[in-house]
Design a protein around this motif. Structure first.
Motif, short mmCIF file in Angstrom:
data_model
loop_
_atom_site.label_atom_id
_atom_site.label_comp_id
_atom_site.label_asym_id
_atom_site.label_seq_id
_atom_site.Cartn_x
_atom_site.Cartn_y
_atom_site.Cartn_z
N ALA A 132 6.65 -26.32 22.36
CA ALA A 132 6.50 -26.26 23.81
C ALA A 132 6.84 -27.64 24.37
N ASP A 133 7.39 -27.65 25.57
CA ASP A 133 7.77 -28.92 26.19
C ASP A 133 6.58 -29.86 26.32
N SER A 134 5.40 -29.31 26.53
CA SER A 134 4.21 -30.13 26.77
C SER A 134 3.76 -30.91 25.53
N VAL A 135 4.23 -30.52 24.34
CA VAL A 135 3.80 -31.21 23.12
C VAL A 135 4.96 -31.84 22.38
N LYS A 136 6.17 -31.62 22.84
CA LYS A 136 7.35 -32.14 22.15
C LYS A 136 7.29 -33.66 22.05
N GLY A 137 7.53 -34.18 20.86
CA GLY A 137 7.48 -35.62 20.64
C GLY A 137 6.11 -36.13 20.25
N ARG A 138 5.08 -35.30 20.41
CA ARG A 138 3.71 -35.71 20.06
C ARG A 138 3.16 -34.91 18.89
N PHE A 139 3.52 -33.65 18.81
CA PHE A 139 3.03 -32.75 17.75
C PHE A 139 4.14 -32.49 16.75
N ALA A 140 3.75 -32.24 15.50
CA ALA A 140 4.72 -31.89 14.46
C ALA A 140 4.15 -30.78 13.59
N ILE A 141 4.94 -29.73 13.42
CA ILE A 141 4.53 -28.60 12.58
C ILE A 141 5.26 -28.68 11.25
N SER A 142 4.56 -28.33 10.18
CA SER A 142 5.17 -28.30 8.84
C SER A 142 4.48 -27.22 8.03
N ARG A 143 5.07 -26.91 6.88
CA ARG A 143 4.44 -25.89 6.02
C ARG A 143 4.69 -26.23 4.56
N ASP A 144 3.79 -25.74 3.73
CA ASP A 144 3.90 -25.86 2.28
C ASP A 144 3.75 -24.45 1.71
N ASN A 145 4.86 -23.83 1.38
CA ASN A 145 4.80 -22.44 0.91
C ASN A 145 4.11 -22.30 -0.43
N ALA A 146 4.11 -23.35 -1.23
CA ALA A 146 3.41 -23.29 -2.53
C ALA A 146 1.90 -23.22 -2.33
N LYS A 147 1.42 -23.71 -1.19
CA LYS A 147 -0.01 -23.70 -0.89
C LYS A 147 -0.38 -22.67 0.18
N ASN A 148 0.60 -21.89 0.63
CA ASN A 148 0.35 -20.90 1.69
C ASN A 148 -0.30 -21.55 2.92
#
Length: 125
Positions: A61-77
């Motif tokens: 979302a524009d309101s969080v861009k540059g401040r928030f970061a999403i990531s995932r680890d599929n080995a850990k679900n």
């Protein structure tokens, strides 16, 4: 089918950081687009961020861009939301969300297939 469970919420001062985690049970996690929504008191649930099944694509979302970061680890679900430079307006219940098939349309709450129970994030000024 996946069942998301969030953790990591809490209270932080403005300018601080928090990391949310979401662990999803189920054998199809690596084929499921994941993301986060939030809902402030008296407001509608809104899209925050999403990540594709492989992790190759992310959207914010524009309101969080540059401040928030999403990531995932599929080995850990597990999917993560790193929140930096938090503002009082980020205060909300944060929900982990999962969508079968693809990331397309993830930003619309009615397209979400599975929801977590929510975790509260409070940012004090």
């Amino acid at each position: 089918q996946v069942q998301p469970v969030e953790s990591g919420g809490g209270t932080v001062q403005a300018g601080g950081s928090l990391r949310l985690s979401c662990t999803a049970s189920g054998r199809t996690f690596s084929r499921t687009a994941m993301g986060w929504f939030r809902q402030a008191a008296g407001k509608e649930r809104e899209f925050v961020a999403t990540i594709s099944e492989s992790g190759a694509s992310t959207y914010y979302a524009d309101s969080v861009k540059g401040r928030f970061a999403i990531s995932r680890d599929n080995a850990k679900n597990t999917v993560y939301l790193q929140m930096n430079s938090l503002k009082p307006e980020d205060t909300a219940e944060y929900y982990c969300a999962a969508k079968d098939d693809s990331i397309t349309g993830f930003y619309r709450a009615w397209n979400i297939d599975y929801w977590g129970q929510g975790t509260q994030v409070t940012v004090s000024s």
